[in-house]
Design a protein around this motif. Sequence first.
Motif, mmCIF file in Angstrom:
data_model
loop_
_atom_site.group_PDB
_atom_site.id
_atom_site.type_symbol
_atom_site.label_atom_id
_atom_site.label_comp_id
_atom_site.label_asym_id
_atom_site.label_seq_id
_atom_site.Cartn_x
_atom_site.Cartn_y
_atom_site.Cartn_z
ATOM 1 N N LEU A 331 64.002 -58.222 -39.224
ATOM 2 C CA LEU A 331 63.338 -59.192 -38.162
ATOM 3 C C LEU A 331 63.730 -58.817 -36.910
ATOM 4 O O LEU A 331 62.996 -58.425 -35.975
ATOM 5 N N ARG A 332 64.896 -58.280 -36.888
ATOM 6 C CA ARG A 332 65.498 -58.045 -35.486
ATOM 7 C C ARG A 332 65.084 -56.515 -34.940
ATOM 8 O O ARG A 332 64.673 -56.450 -33.841
ATOM 9 N N THR A 333 64.929 -55.840 -36.200
ATOM 10 C CA THR A 333 64.440 -54.397 -35.785
ATOM 11 C C THR A 333 63.063 -54.440 -34.970
ATOM 12 O O THR A 333 62.576 -53.750 -34.552
ATOM 13 N N LEU A 334 62.137 -55.317 -35.576
ATOM 14 C CA LEU A 334 60.684 -55.459 -35.311
ATOM 15 C C LEU A 334 60.458 -56.554 -34.094
ATOM 16 O O LEU A 334 59.472 -56.794 -33.562
ATOM 17 N N GLY A 335 61.806 -56.797 -33.456
ATOM 18 C CA GLY A 335 61.772 -57.502 -32.185
ATOM 19 C C GLY A 335 61.968 -59.098 -32.029
ATOM 20 O O GLY A 335 61.915 -59.628 -31.185
ATOM 21 N N GLY A 336 62.305 -59.588 -33.308
ATOM 22 C CA GLY A 336 62.507 -60.991 -33.751
ATOM 23 C C GLY A 336 63.954 -61.374 -33.715
ATOM 24 O O GLY A 336 64.912 -60.620 -33.061
ATOM 25 N N ALA A 337 64.218 -62.659 -33.696
ATOM 26 C CA ALA A 337 65.671 -63.159 -33.512
ATOM 27 C C ALA A 337 65.967 -63.786 -34.819
ATOM 28 O O ALA A 337 65.266 -65.054 -35.261
ATOM 29 N N ALA A 338 66.920 -63.299 -35.568
ATOM 30 C CA ALA A 338 67.484 -63.898 -36.912
ATOM 31 C C ALA A 338 68.755 -63.476 -37.116
ATOM 32 O O ALA A 338 69.304 -62.478 -36.687
ATOM 33 N N GLU A 339 69.431 -64.235 -37.933
ATOM 34 C CA GLU A 339 70.929 -64.074 -38.213
ATOM 35 C C GLU A 339 71.371 -64.840 -39.282
ATOM 36 O O GLU A 339 70.946 -65.829 -39.609
ATOM 37 N N ALA A 340 72.232 -64.285 -40.126
ATOM 38 C CA ALA A 340 72.695 -64.778 -41.385
ATOM 39 C C ALA A 340 74.295 -65.204 -40.777
ATOM 40 O O ALA A 340 75.036 -64.392 -40.420
ATOM 41 N N ARG A 341 74.518 -66.517 -41.009
ATOM 42 C CA ARG A 341 75.595 -67.248 -40.586
ATOM 43 C C ARG A 341 76.483 -67.810 -42.061
ATOM 44 O O ARG A 341 75.867 -68.680 -42.445
ATOM 45 N N GLY A 342 77.189 -67.164 -42.450
ATOM 46 C CA GLY A 342 77.752 -67.506 -43.691
ATOM 47 C C GLY A 342 76.960 -67.455 -44.824
ATOM 48 O O GLY A 342 75.881 -66.361 -45.093
ATOM 49 N N ASN A 343 76.548 -68.474 -45.453
ATOM 50 C CA ASN A 343 75.155 -68.453 -46.364
ATOM 51 C C ASN A 343 73.934 -69.122 -46.076
ATOM 52 O O ASN A 343 73.024 -69.466 -46.780
ATOM 53 N N ASP A 344 73.983 -69.398 -44.817
ATOM 54 C CA ASP A 344 72.575 -69.819 -43.940
ATOM 55 C C ASP A 344 72.001 -68.547 -43.252
ATOM 56 O O ASP A 344 72.591 -67.801 -42.581
ATOM 57 N N LEU A 345 70.577 -68.749 -43.146
ATOM 58 C CA LEU A 345 69.551 -67.991 -42.357
ATOM 59 C C LEU A 345 69.056 -68.673 -41.345
ATOM 60 O O LEU A 345 68.479 -69.684 -41.439
ATOM 61 N N TYR A 346 69.141 -68.047 -40.226
ATOM 62 C CA TYR A 346 68.663 -68.715 -39.034
ATOM 63 C C TYR A 346 67.620 -67.638 -38.594
ATOM 64 O O TYR A 346 67.662 -66.447 -38.216
ATOM 65 N N VAL A 347 66.447 -68.317 -38.395
ATOM 66 C CA VAL A 347 65.177 -67.303 -37.583
ATOM 67 C C VAL A 347 64.716 -68.126 -36.643
ATOM 68 O O VAL A 347 64.143 -69.345 -36.749
ATOM 69 N N ALA A 348 64.395 -67.511 -35.519
ATOM 70 C CA ALA A 348 63.944 -68.019 -34.242
ATOM 71 C C ALA A 348 62.449 -67.460 -33.932
ATOM 72 O O ALA A 348 62.214 -66.217 -34.454
ATOM 73 N N GLY A 349 61.381 -68.241 -33.761
ATOM 74 C CA GLY A 349 60.212 -67.811 -33.645
ATOM 75 C C GLY A 349 60.030 -67.042 -32.209
ATOM 76 O O GLY A 349 60.600 -67.302 -31.435
ATOM 77 N N THR A 350 58.907 -65.972 -32.374
ATOM 78 C CA THR A 350 58.563 -65.180 -31.006
ATOM 79 C C THR A 350 57.020 -64.874 -31.052
ATOM 80 O O THR A 350 56.612 -64.612 -32.280
#
Length: 413
Positions: A331-350
């Motif tokens: 998702l980051r490669t495609l220009g998005g904002a996403a991150e794995a923090r521990g066992n959780d996944l965060y994704v921000a819309g764009t």
Amino acid sequence: MKVAGTVRVPGDKSISHRALMLAALTRGGEGGGRCELTGLLTGEDVKSTARVLRRMGAVVSTVRDGVVVTVRGGRLSRPGGSLDCGNSGTTARLTLGLLAGQRFPARAMGAHIEEEGGDTLPLRIRGGRLTPLDYTSPVASAQVKSALLFAGLTGGVPVTVREPYRSRDHTERLLVHLGLQLRVDDTAVSFVPSDRRSAIPPFRLVVPGDISSAAFLVAAAVLADGGELLLENVGVNPTRTGFLVVLERMGARVARLNLSESGGEAVADLLVRPARLVGTEVAAAEIPTLVDEVPVLAVLASRARGETVFRDVGELRVKESNRLELIAANLRTLGGAAEARGNDLYVAGTPAPPRGRVDTAGDHRLAMAFAVLGTVPGGAVRLSERASVAISYPGFFSDLRRIQATGNRQRVT
């Protein structure tokens, strides 16, 4: 992009594995019981299960599109060599149950298992006289649960499995449909062996469409600019529809039409229209009902307003790939904002159109999820490979092209 048309997705992968294995255990008349399976998934993983069963003496006809697969079961025999499960973890785990074994809990039942490669295959297993088991699993896993139920079935001993959350219940539904004694109490499942000599009679089964495969076309329709899409004969088992529940929270509406039942499973047609999405939080208790749909939900979250959080999805690190890290990285490669923090996944819309190359790592669900993302206006998504979709949805790219209205197709390579 606008969507249109009617599609029947391939048969449910989970049910296909289980139906083949239970058919191999049937007995009835000379030569064993003859079962007929219609709509069986023809993907590579299910073919691995058919191959393993043939090695153990079951007679399984060729698994291919458009034919009824027949299985003649009976007493399974010792294979002449190793059992090749291919890339199918489901085949490996459930086969251990058929052979009266499953890592730690099955040892407690009396089976003997030798590990040759540490925490991975190959394993060497010797079946034997099993003892009853009451097991509390630290995770909600349909495959662990099913392997233990199969061990109880083949060993003729009672088995109780308790889970922290309720996992998908295709095994339980199929066993009950076939007349076996099963008791379900919230997140605990208990199997009681039958006194009858032939516990599983020969059966006919129609396998419904796989909601995990349907999810990708549902997502494409939700992201579209207009139109509507009808998906026919999709399994809507309540332990598998978490994807639809989360979609509704995000603002999409998927209508269930023509509700019916097949082999103990709820079935419906799904009518999908485009929607504007908002972010949400997916709780840990919901994950067992949508674990295979996290990649496509993350893709949808990247187009939603606000942030979406997936709680306790560390299990994704040990799927066909490290899905958790790859979802975020791609998702980051495609220009998005996403991150794995521990066992959780965060994704921000764009709102920016996705552009770039995606590393699928040979993972079918990543390939399909990011192909769907590439259909948004202005999108240009390049996949590192496409062949992996044959594992669960061989005709995916053909269906994805077919539902896009002429002249509105975006670039997915």
